[in-house]
Design a protein around this motif. Structure first.
Motif, short mmCIF file in Angstrom:
data_model
loop_
_atom_site.label_atom_id
_atom_site.label_comp_id
_atom_site.label_asym_id
_atom_site.label_seq_id
_atom_site.Cartn_x
_atom_site.Cartn_y
_atom_site.Cartn_z
N LYS A 66 0.83 -1.22 0.00
CA LYS A 66 0.00 0.00 0.00
C LYS A 66 0.86 1.26 0.00
N SER A 67 1.88 1.26 0.84
CA SER A 67 2.73 2.46 0.91
C SER A 67 3.92 2.37 -0.04
N ARG A 68 4.07 1.21 -0.69
CA ARG A 68 5.15 0.97 -1.66
C ARG A 68 6.54 1.24 -1.08
N ARG A 69 6.73 0.74 0.14
CA ARG A 69 8.04 0.88 0.77
C ARG A 69 8.21 -0.20 1.84
N TYR A 70 9.43 -0.34 2.31
CA TYR A 70 9.69 -1.27 3.40
C TYR A 70 9.36 -0.60 4.73
N VAL A 71 8.69 -1.35 5.59
CA VAL A 71 8.34 -0.85 6.92
C VAL A 71 8.80 -1.87 7.96
N ASP A 72 9.00 -1.41 9.17
CA ASP A 72 9.44 -2.29 10.25
C ASP A 72 8.31 -3.22 10.68
N PHE A 73 8.69 -4.44 11.03
CA PHE A 73 7.74 -5.32 11.68
C PHE A 73 7.37 -4.69 13.01
N PRO A 74 6.13 -4.82 13.45
CA PRO A 74 5.81 -4.38 14.81
C PRO A 74 6.68 -5.17 15.81
N ILE A 75 7.07 -4.53 16.87
CA ILE A 75 7.94 -5.18 17.85
C ILE A 75 7.26 -6.44 18.41
N THR A 76 5.94 -6.43 18.49
CA THR A 76 5.23 -7.63 18.98
C THR A 76 5.44 -8.82 18.04
N ASP A 77 5.53 -8.56 16.73
CA ASP A 77 5.79 -9.64 15.78
C ASP A 77 7.20 -10.21 15.97
N VAL A 78 8.17 -9.32 16.14
CA VAL A 78 9.55 -9.77 16.34
C VAL A 78 9.66 -10.56 17.64
N LEU A 79 9.01 -10.08 18.69
CA LEU A 79 9.02 -10.81 19.97
C LEU A 79 8.34 -12.17 19.83
N GLN A 80 7.29 -12.24 19.04
CA GLN A 80 6.60 -13.51 18.81
C GLN A 80 7.52 -14.49 18.08
N MET A 81 8.26 -13.99 17.09
CA MET A 81 9.22 -14.85 16.38
C MET A 81 10.31 -15.33 17.34
N MET A 82 10.82 -14.41 18.15
CA MET A 82 11.86 -14.76 19.11
C MET A 82 11.35 -15.80 20.11
N GLY A 83 10.07 -15.68 20.45
CA GLY A 83 9.47 -16.57 21.43
C GLY A 83 9.39 -18.01 21.00
N ARG A 84 9.63 -18.30 19.74
CA ARG A 84 9.65 -19.69 19.27
C ARG A 84 10.89 -20.42 19.73
N ALA A 85 11.91 -19.67 20.15
CA ALA A 85 13.18 -20.29 20.55
C ALA A 85 13.15 -20.68 22.02
N GLY A 86 13.48 -21.93 22.29
CA GLY A 86 13.65 -22.39 23.66
C GLY A 86 12.40 -22.39 24.49
N ARG A 87 11.31 -22.93 23.97
CA ARG A 87 10.08 -23.01 24.75
C ARG A 87 10.28 -23.96 25.91
N PRO A 88 9.91 -23.56 27.15
CA PRO A 88 10.22 -24.35 28.36
C PRO A 88 9.75 -25.80 28.31
N GLN A 89 8.60 -26.05 27.72
CA GLN A 89 8.11 -27.43 27.71
C GLN A 89 8.84 -28.31 26.70
N TYR A 90 9.66 -27.70 25.82
CA TYR A 90 10.35 -28.48 24.79
C TYR A 90 11.86 -28.43 24.90
N ASP A 91 12.42 -27.39 25.52
CA ASP A 91 13.85 -27.17 25.47
C ASP A 91 14.32 -26.49 26.75
N LYS A 92 15.57 -26.74 27.14
CA LYS A 92 16.12 -26.11 28.34
C LYS A 92 16.59 -24.68 28.07
N SER A 93 16.95 -24.40 26.83
CA SER A 93 17.41 -23.06 26.46
C SER A 93 17.07 -22.81 25.00
N GLY A 94 17.20 -21.58 24.62
CA GLY A 94 16.94 -21.22 23.23
C GLY A 94 17.81 -20.05 22.83
N CYS A 95 17.89 -19.82 21.55
CA CYS A 95 18.74 -18.75 21.04
C CYS A 95 18.02 -18.07 19.88
#
Length: 143
Positions: A66-95
């Motif tokens: 719509k704006s014909r340009r690159y825009v930043d992901f909302p910080i909530t989206d980036v945090l959601q992506m980061m949150g896929r790493a090291g989920r407590p029920q699956y892994d002891k740590s994440g990166c």
């Protein structure tokens, strides 16, 4: 043909252009640790519960038609992506590795040392939630 070739090397793909069956296959193989790498679009972070040990966010911008340009992901989206790493029920740590332009580096780095403010509108809707629980029978009415 491209997906079949990548899967032979333990790499899957996940994006809207794939057939539903191919997406489901990649999800299933990744969840079962049959493939080690899943290259995907940012929408996977919201739509599918696939935890990972390492998440690489390759770019923090997307093209907005719509704006014909690159825009930043909302910080909530980036945090959601980061949150896929090291989920407590699956892994002891994440990166998580965030690849971004140099001017954005300090912005993302500050989240390592400063807590992200939690914003909630629950207080405004709390009476409605309590009433819904009473009507559903989860909470007994107090009379």
């Amino acid at each position: 043909p491209a997906l079949k070739h990548c899967l032979q090397f333990g790499i899957g793909m996940h994006h809207a252009g794939l057939a539903i069956d191919d997406r489901a296959l990649c999800e299933e193989l990744f969840a079962a640790c049959k493939i080690q790498v899943l290259v995907c679009t940012s929408t996977l972070a919201w739509g599918v519960n696939l935890p990972a040990h390492l998440v690489v966010v390759k770019g923090t911008e997307f093209y907005d038609g719509k704006s014909r340009r690159y825009v930043d992901f909302p910080i909530t989206d980036v945090l959601q992506m980061m949150g896929r790493a090291g989920r407590p029920q699956y892994d002891k740590s994440g990166c998580c590795v965030i690849m971004c332009h140099e001017p954005k580096k300090a912005f993302y780095k500050k989240f390592l040392y400063e807590p992200f403010p939690v914003e909630s509108s629950l207080a405004d809707a709390l009476p409605d939630h309590f009433n819904a629980e009473i009507v559903a029978g989860t909470l007994p009415p107090k009379q």
